[in-house]
Design a protein around this motif. Structure first.
Motif, PDB file in Angstrom:
ATOM      1  N   MET A   1       0.910  -1.228   0.102  1.00  0.00           N
ATOM      2  CA  MET A   1       0.125   0.046   0.010  1.00  0.00           C
ATOM      3  C   MET A   1       0.878   1.362   0.073  1.00  0.00           C
ATOM      4  N   LYS A   2       0.352   2.214  -0.852  1.00  0.00           N
ATOM      5  CA  LYS A   2       1.240   3.401  -0.995  1.00  0.00           C
ATOM      6  C   LYS A   2       0.497   4.477  -0.063  1.00  0.00           C
ATOM      7  N   VAL A   3       1.161   5.331   0.753  1.00  0.00           N
ATOM      8  CA  VAL A   3       0.596   6.378   1.643  1.00  0.00           C
ATOM      9  C   VAL A   3       1.313   7.553   1.203  1.00  0.00           C
ATOM     10  N   LEU A   4       0.437   8.480   0.731  1.00  0.00           N
ATOM     11  CA  LEU A   4       1.010   9.951   0.531  1.00  0.00           C
ATOM     12  C   LEU A   4       0.724  10.874   1.486  1.00  0.00           C
ATOM     13  N   TYR A   5       1.808  11.697   1.775  1.00  0.00           N
ATOM     14  CA  TYR A   5       1.463  12.806   2.836  1.00  0.00           C
ATOM     15  C   TYR A   5       1.578  14.158   2.114  1.00  0.00           C
ATOM     16  N   PHE A   6       0.829  15.046   2.833  1.00  0.00           N
ATOM     17  CA  PHE A   6       0.742  16.236   2.122  1.00  0.00           C
ATOM     18  C   PHE A   6       0.939  17.617   3.139  1.00  0.00           C
ATOM     19  N   ALA A   7       1.165  18.681   2.473  1.00  0.00           N
ATOM     20  CA  ALA A   7       1.335  19.999   3.412  1.00  0.00           C
ATOM     21  C   ALA A   7       1.993  19.738   4.612  1.00  0.00           C
ATOM     22  N   TRP A   8       1.545  20.146   5.851  1.00  0.00           N
ATOM     23  CA  TRP A   8       2.309  20.066   6.876  1.00  0.00           C
ATOM     24  C   TRP A   8       2.673  18.752   7.556  1.00  0.00           C
ATOM     25  N   LEU A   9       1.887  17.672   7.018  1.00  0.00           N
ATOM     26  CA  LEU A   9       2.015  16.306   7.440  1.00  0.00           C
ATOM     27  C   LEU A   9       3.569  15.786   6.674  1.00  0.00           C
ATOM     28  N   ARG A  10       3.581  16.188   5.446  1.00  0.00           N
ATOM     29  CA  ARG A  10       4.681  15.804   4.841  1.00  0.00           C
ATOM     30  C   ARG A  10       5.913  16.345   5.481  1.00  0.00           C
ATOM     31  N   GLU A  11       5.857  17.691   6.045  1.00  0.00           N
ATOM     32  CA  GLU A  11       6.911  18.358   6.659  1.00  0.00           C
ATOM     33  C   GLU A  11       7.174  17.708   8.004  1.00  0.00           C
ATOM     34  N   ARG A  12       6.264  17.412   8.631  1.00  0.00           N
ATOM     35  CA  ARG A  12       6.473  16.975   9.871  1.00  0.00           C
ATOM     36  C   ARG A  12       7.053  15.328  10.033  1.00  0.00           C
ATOM     37  N   LEU A  13       6.534  14.862   8.808  1.00  0.00           N
ATOM     38  CA  LEU A  13       7.072  13.521   8.688  1.00  0.00           C
ATOM     39  C   LEU A  13       8.220  13.090   8.162  1.00  0.00           C
ATOM     40  N   ASN A  14       8.776  14.275   7.453  1.00  0.00           N
ATOM     41  CA  ASN A  14      10.068  14.171   6.627  1.00  0.00           C
ATOM     42  C   ASN A  14       9.991  13.296   5.390  1.00  0.00           C
ATOM     43  N   LYS A  15       8.906  13.208   4.847  1.00  0.00           N
ATOM     44  CA  LYS A  15       8.717  12.362   3.648  1.00  0.00           C
ATOM     45  C   LYS A  15       7.135  12.581   3.036  1.00  0.00           C
ATOM     46  N   GLY A  16       7.314  12.383   1.583  1.00  0.00           N
ATOM     47  CA  GLY A  16       5.937  12.623   0.910  1.00  0.00           C
ATOM     48  C   GLY A  16       5.104  11.443   0.590  1.00  0.00           C
ATOM     49  N   GLU A  17       5.886  10.297   0.832  1.00  0.00           N
ATOM     50  CA  GLU A  17       5.494   9.044   0.767  1.00  0.00           C
ATOM     51  C   GLU A  17       6.158   8.063   1.115  1.00  0.00           C
ATOM     52  N   GLU A  18       5.615   6.793   1.235  1.00  0.00           N
ATOM     53  CA  GLU A  18       5.983   5.682   1.804  1.00  0.00           C
ATOM     54  C   GLU A  18       5.158   4.348   1.488  1.00  0.00           C
ATOM     55  N   THR A  19       5.724   3.432   1.315  1.00  0.00           N
ATOM     56  CA  THR A  19       5.073   2.048   1.026  1.00  0.00           C
ATOM     57  C   THR A  19       5.050   1.233   2.373  1.00  0.00           C
ATOM     58  N   VAL A  20       3.947   0.796   2.770  1.00  0.00           N
ATOM     59  CA  VAL A  20       3.632   0.092   4.024  1.00  0.00           C
ATOM     60  C   VAL A  20       2.921  -1.140   3.541  1.00  0.00           C
ATOM     61  N   THR A  21       3.144  -1.953   4.652  1.00  0.00           N
ATOM     62  CA  THR A  21       2.392  -3.285   4.745  1.00  0.00           C
ATOM     63  C   THR A  21       1.799  -3.608   6.066  1.00  0.00           C
ATOM     64  N   PRO A  22       0.589  -2.910   6.101  1.00  0.00           N
ATOM     65  CA  PRO A  22      -0.024  -2.968   7.517  1.00  0.00           C
ATOM     66  C   PRO A  22      -0.533  -4.359   7.785  1.00  0.00           C
ATOM     67  N   PRO A  23      -0.865  -4.890   8.863  1.00  0.00           N
ATOM     68  CA  PRO A  23      -1.337  -6.114   9.413  1.00  0.00           C
ATOM     69  C   PRO A  23      -2.640  -6.500   8.796  1.00  0.00           C
ATOM     70  N   ALA A  24      -3.267  -7.464   8.774  1.00  0.00           N
ATOM     71  CA  ALA A  24      -4.639  -7.822   8.423  1.00  0.00           C
ATOM     72  C   ALA A  24      -5.760  -7.028   9.009  1.00  0.00           C
ATOM     73  N   GLU A  25      -5.390  -6.869  10.135  1.00  0.00           N
ATOM     74  CA  GLU A  25      -6.401  -6.099  11.151  1.00  0.00           C
ATOM     75  C   GLU A  25      -6.616  -4.425  10.715  1.00  0.00           C
ATOM     76  N   VAL A  26      -5.907  -4.153  10.130  1.00  0.00           N
ATOM     77  CA  VAL A  26      -5.974  -2.758   9.518  1.00  0.00           C
ATOM     78  C   VAL A  26      -6.750  -2.755   8.320  1.00  0.00           C
ATOM     79  N   LYS A  27      -8.133  -2.449   8.467  1.00  0.00           N
ATOM     80  CA  LYS A  27      -9.009  -2.326   7.278  1.00  0.00           C
ATOM     81  C   LYS A  27      -9.615  -1.225   7.027  1.00  0.00           C
ATOM     82  N   THR A  28      -9.398  -0.007   7.789  1.00  0.00           N
ATOM     83  CA  THR A  28      -9.879   1.059   7.232  1.00  0.00           C
ATOM     84  C   THR A  28      -8.877   2.147   7.433  1.00  0.00           C
TER      85      THR A  28
END
Length: 83
Positions: A1-28
């Motif tokens: 799953m690709k997660v994109l971050y914009f505006a101050w979220l991108r600045e605070r996280l120091n990244k504009g995007e990342e690829t993650v593999t959340p566990p099966a219980e992450v459904k929403t």
């Protein structure tokens, strides 16, 4: 799953995007935000007021109850204003 971050979220996280593999219980989007916050101190701080975080799944605006899948692109951003 690709997660994109914009505006101050991108600045605070120091990244504009990342690829993650959340566990099966992450459904929403809300589950994803909680999982990201639980696994990263910067994300925990950035997502402190989760009501402020807006989301889109595959370029479609959604609420935090929207379902997500492994091949989705989830964009997270703060409220926007026009002008």
């Amino acid at each position: 799953m690709k997660v994109l971050y914009f505006a101050w979220l991108r600045e605070r996280l120091n990244k504009g995007e990342e690829t993650v593999t959340p566990p099966a219980e992450v459904k929403t989007v809300g589950d994803l935000i909680a999982w990201l916050a639980a696994n990263d101190e910067a994300a925990d701080l950035a997502f402190a007021n989760r009501k402020l975080i807006k989301a889109a799944v595959n370029a479609r605006m959604v609420d935090h109850n929207a379902p997500i899948a492994a091949n989705d692109t989830v964009a997270l951003f703060p409220p926007m204003t026009g002008g």
